[in-house]
Design a protein around this motif. Sequence first.
Motif, PDB file in Angstrom:
ATOM      1  N   VAL A 492       0.876  -1.177   0.000  1.00  0.00           N
ATOM      2  CA  VAL A 492       0.000   0.000   0.000  1.00  0.00           C
ATOM      3  C   VAL A 492       0.909   1.222   0.000  1.00  0.00           C
ATOM      4  O   VAL A 492       1.583   1.508   1.000  1.00  0.00           O
ATOM      5  CB  VAL A 492      -0.936   0.008   1.223  1.00  0.00           C
ATOM      6  N   VAL A 493       0.948   1.927  -1.136  1.00  0.00           N
ATOM      7  CA  VAL A 493       1.884   3.033  -1.332  1.00  0.00           C
ATOM      8  C   VAL A 493       1.094   4.292  -1.652  1.00  0.00           C
ATOM      9  O   VAL A 493       0.190   4.273  -2.494  1.00  0.00           O
ATOM     10  CB  VAL A 493       2.887   2.735  -2.464  1.00  0.00           C
ATOM     11  N   SER A 494       1.444   5.401  -0.981  1.00  0.00           N
ATOM     12  CA  SER A 494       0.746   6.668  -1.209  1.00  0.00           C
ATOM     13  C   SER A 494       1.142   7.259  -2.551  1.00  0.00           C
ATOM     14  O   SER A 494       2.081   6.800  -3.210  1.00  0.00           O
ATOM     15  CB  SER A 494       1.063   7.661  -0.090  1.00  0.00           C
ATOM     16  N   GLY A 495       0.416   8.299  -2.949  1.00  0.00           N
ATOM     17  CA  GLY A 495       0.705   8.957  -4.212  1.00  0.00           C
ATOM     18  C   GLY A 495       2.068   9.612  -4.233  1.00  0.00           C
ATOM     19  O   GLY A 495       2.639   9.839  -5.305  1.00  0.00           O
ATOM     20  N   THR A 496       2.642   9.912  -3.054  1.00  0.00           N
ATOM     21  CA  THR A 496       3.973  10.523  -2.983  1.00  0.00           C
ATOM     22  C   THR A 496       5.081   9.487  -2.887  1.00  0.00           C
ATOM     23  O   THR A 496       6.240   9.837  -2.716  1.00  0.00           O
ATOM     24  CB  THR A 496       4.050  11.463  -1.772  1.00  0.00           C
ATOM     25  N   ALA A 525      -5.664  -1.505  -3.277  1.00  0.00           N
ATOM     26  CA  ALA A 525      -4.586  -0.979  -2.440  1.00  0.00           C
ATOM     27  C   ALA A 525      -4.364   0.507  -2.705  1.00  0.00           C
ATOM     28  O   ALA A 525      -4.052   1.273  -1.791  1.00  0.00           O
ATOM     29  CB  ALA A 525      -3.299  -1.761  -2.701  1.00  0.00           C
ATOM     30  N   GLY A 526      -4.512   0.921  -3.978  1.00  0.00           N
ATOM     31  CA  GLY A 526      -4.383   2.338  -4.289  1.00  0.00           C
ATOM     32  C   GLY A 526      -5.447   3.170  -3.592  1.00  0.00           C
ATOM     33  O   GLY A 526      -5.165   4.249  -3.048  1.00  0.00           O
ATOM     34  N   GLN A 527      -6.719   2.674  -3.607  1.00  0.00           N
ATOM     35  CA  GLN A 527      -7.784   3.402  -2.905  1.00  0.00           C
ATOM     36  C   GLN A 527      -7.524   3.417  -1.401  1.00  0.00           C
ATOM     37  O   GLN A 527      -7.740   4.423  -0.726  1.00  0.00           O
ATOM     38  CB  GLN A 527      -9.129   2.752  -3.198  1.00  0.00           C
ATOM     39  N   ALA A 528      -7.046   2.280  -0.877  1.00  0.00           N
ATOM     40  CA  ALA A 528      -6.762   2.215   0.556  1.00  0.00           C
ATOM     41  C   ALA A 528      -5.654   3.188   0.935  1.00  0.00           C
ATOM     42  O   ALA A 528      -5.689   3.808   2.006  1.00  0.00           O
ATOM     43  CB  ALA A 528      -6.368   0.791   0.946  1.00  0.00           C
ATOM     44  N   ALA A 529      -4.652   3.367   0.048  1.00  0.00           N
ATOM     45  CA  ALA A 529      -3.561   4.310   0.334  1.00  0.00           C
ATOM     46  C   ALA A 529      -4.092   5.725   0.468  1.00  0.00           C
ATOM     47  O   ALA A 529      -3.690   6.474   1.366  1.00  0.00           O
ATOM     48  CB  ALA A 529      -2.505   4.229  -0.774  1.00  0.00           C
ATOM     49  N   VAL A 530      -5.001   6.109  -0.449  1.00  0.00           N
ATOM     50  CA  VAL A 530      -5.575   7.453  -0.374  1.00  0.00           C
ATOM     51  C   VAL A 530      -6.345   7.629   0.933  1.00  0.00           C
ATOM     52  O   VAL A 530      -6.219   8.651   1.626  1.00  0.00           O
ATOM     53  CB  VAL A 530      -6.496   7.702  -1.588  1.00  0.00           C
TER      54      VAL A 530
END
Length: 906
Positions: A492-496, A525-530
């Motif tokens: 799980v990786v944030s947009g930054t 996982a992208g939605q979870a990161a946000v």
Amino acid sequence: MPMQAPATPPGPAPSPVPGGPRPGSIVRRLVVFGLGLAVPILIFGAVVLWQFAGAARGRLEAEALGRARIEAAAVDREVSSLIATLEALSLSNALQRGDVMSFREQAQELARRSGLLVILRDPDGKRLIDLGAEPIPERLDAADASALGGRPAVSGVVDGRFRVTVPVVRRGGDAVLYLLSFSLPTGRIRDVLASGGVPKDWVMSVVDRDDRVLTRTRAPERFTGIQAPDDLRHASGPEGSWRGTSLEGEPFFVAYARAGVPDWRVAVGVPEEALAAPVRASLVWFAGLGIMLAAIAAVLALAFARGIAAPLQALRDQAVALGLGRAAPVLTGVPAEVAAVSAEIAGAAQRQRDRTAERARAASALRAETQRLEVLNRLGTALSSELDRQRLGDAVVEAASHLTGATYGALFERVPEGPDGPEHWRLLSLTGAPREAFTRFGLPRVTNLFSQTFAAGGVVLSEDVTTDPRYGSHGGMPKGHLPVRSYLAVPVVSGTGVTLGALLFGHPEPHRFGPREASLIEGLAGQAAVAMDNARLFASVRREQSRFEAAVQAVRGVLWTNGADGRMTGDQPAWAALTGQSPEQYAGFGWAEAVHPDDRAASVETWNAAVAERRRYTHEHRVRRHDGVFRTYAIQAVPVLDPDGAIREWVGVHSDITEQRAAEAALRESNEEIQRYAYIVSHDLRAPLVNIMGFTSEIEASQDDIRAALAGRPDASRIDADLTESVGFIKAAITKMDGLINAILKLSREGRRNFQPEPLAMTALVQGLADAQRHQAGTVGAAIEIGDLPDLVADRVAVEQIFGNLIDNAIKYLAKDRPGRIGVTGSVLDGFAVIRVTDNGRGIDPRDHARVFELFRRSGVQDRPGEGIGLAHVRTLVRALGGRIDLASEFGTGTTFTVTLPLRQV
């Protein structure tokens, strides 16, 4: 070509109906059909070509309007650059002082560097400086009148030139001192138009606000200064276009855009001949296309007609057989299209059965997909609204396990390094098993299978971990571990790019996860990161808000906010509690009613200035509390900016400094008493010192008489030597005492002197001090370098004494074993000027860093003259100016004195 088909029953072939129309041949029908197909194609082609021609014309028209906008923007940039140059010149200190001759030198330097010729006039239009070859008339026009109103102005075309003018306004006021102008040839604007390239036969023109042609790319010498065409004169909007004629009378399409800075119109003309060219080309293409399609249709009809009749007959026989219920094998040796029809007829029943089965499978898949979408919809709602990390993690793991069919699902959260310890991972959420099933084994080990996920290396998918080469690097699963064969993990990786956690899923059976599940979980996982980023941001904001509120309480401050325009709006509970004002009373500038009448005007004026200049606001005034008592408050306010740099609001704090100011007043009174006492003491000490000096002179004058009286005595020489030595000691002590008394008197006088703040150009001032001591510096082989220093408003004498003493000390105490280097540099920090005096001299022992500022105290080897009052005097002056002085030194390397002074002494 032989063809196989089922035998048809014997009997005559069907014949045409008597009296009916005779069927046409395949050839004729194909020819007619081909031509019939060609007609729509021709019609379509004609429409397409016509649309293309219209689009091409439209593109040219749009290109003309776009070019007009581009050139208008270029003209705006050119005029804005000229205005910016003039405004930079208008800030010259020489103009503020009225020193026209000094400003002339600056203008001549600008002319040498850029070729721009400056004109300076007084508000009545009288020329003071005119560097142009042809002097302008000494009269004011409409542009000058606009400039006298305080705004830059641009004139129209006059005698092939135009003029850009800015007012020179007195600092701190709004009076116009001078009019500063450039008078430029219109060819400068024509060069701007031509710099982007002018398409062939196109014409570009610029029309000034008086509807006269300022310049033109075609025949400018003929048309510059004449009235623009009627259509262009009547164009009042920011941009537009029409069909008309050029100044030469040719039919043109004209587009224009307005250059906002000078309020000129930039017009681009395209000849109608260029716009009509696509239509003529389309007609040629249409004629050729029609001839080509007619020929192709006829040839193809003749070529393919003969190969169609026989297969159609065989297909007819197969259809008859099927109609009679006989077997109907697929035709062979026929064209592919006929074979396809035959195969379709033969397999119609089978395909019908296949479609029925496929519909059943599709319905099942649709139900499963509907369920997944419902889960994703519910999860999306939860992710967008949930700010609690635990509930957020539980929702993500539950939904992901359901979507993938996983038996076990876990979300591990990365906890960054912080006050609670180093970076580590912790289990946030789990489904399919109790938490003890994971936590009893501790954190996941850094195995080949796990490490890629926790290092944010991408998706890890294993259809059977027991056969995966990455499995078993640390001995396999520990005893008692949940049974896992299928394994799927996604970071799980944030947009930054920050790793927030990892999603892990398992199933006791192999081959349960595939690329579809991996892609689904990767998106999840992208939605979870946000969502996790939002939750962390919310928690961070709450913490910072609590810290800010605690800080305001800690400093006993009154917190308030104002809008971007500087007016107080909204609910201000702290201000209301302090002053007793209601929201209606303090709204806008109503807060000023609570300020002491003597401080009110200055408070509003300085506040408006800070808002206009978008800078930190620092002030002090008296405020009436709710009980009617006036208290003294220090105010600090800063603008809060949006990402685009716009001010969102102002945040400020009122801090009660009543007791502090009372203590400062008492301290000033005490200091004044000490200064008076020092003056009286030093004055009273001088009287007996003068007597001592007189008696010493008497003794010295009587030495010859004493020698004569002692002549012949055995110890006469000794007595004479002792007397001479004693007189020398007395005179040295008198000189030392006289120096100390003079130092005390000097400090006392400086303490009583009233400072007179004035604008100081610090670079020039300090350079002058360095030049005054250049002889001493040259004697010891030292070089002094002065950098760019921030200007101050302060007492000139005090500032000169401060930096003169520091430079003098730096020269005195240079090291003898290396060339001396002395540097003075400066910067601005939080409204204060920070000026550093650095040398590579002897340095000061750390034990003496504080003592060198004490009166009559010196450091190091005493091989230089002095009484030990220089640095004490410097610190006294710095503090009196509202600043501070700091020392950084390394013994044997050098010393830096840092003087921090307010930019404006009040």
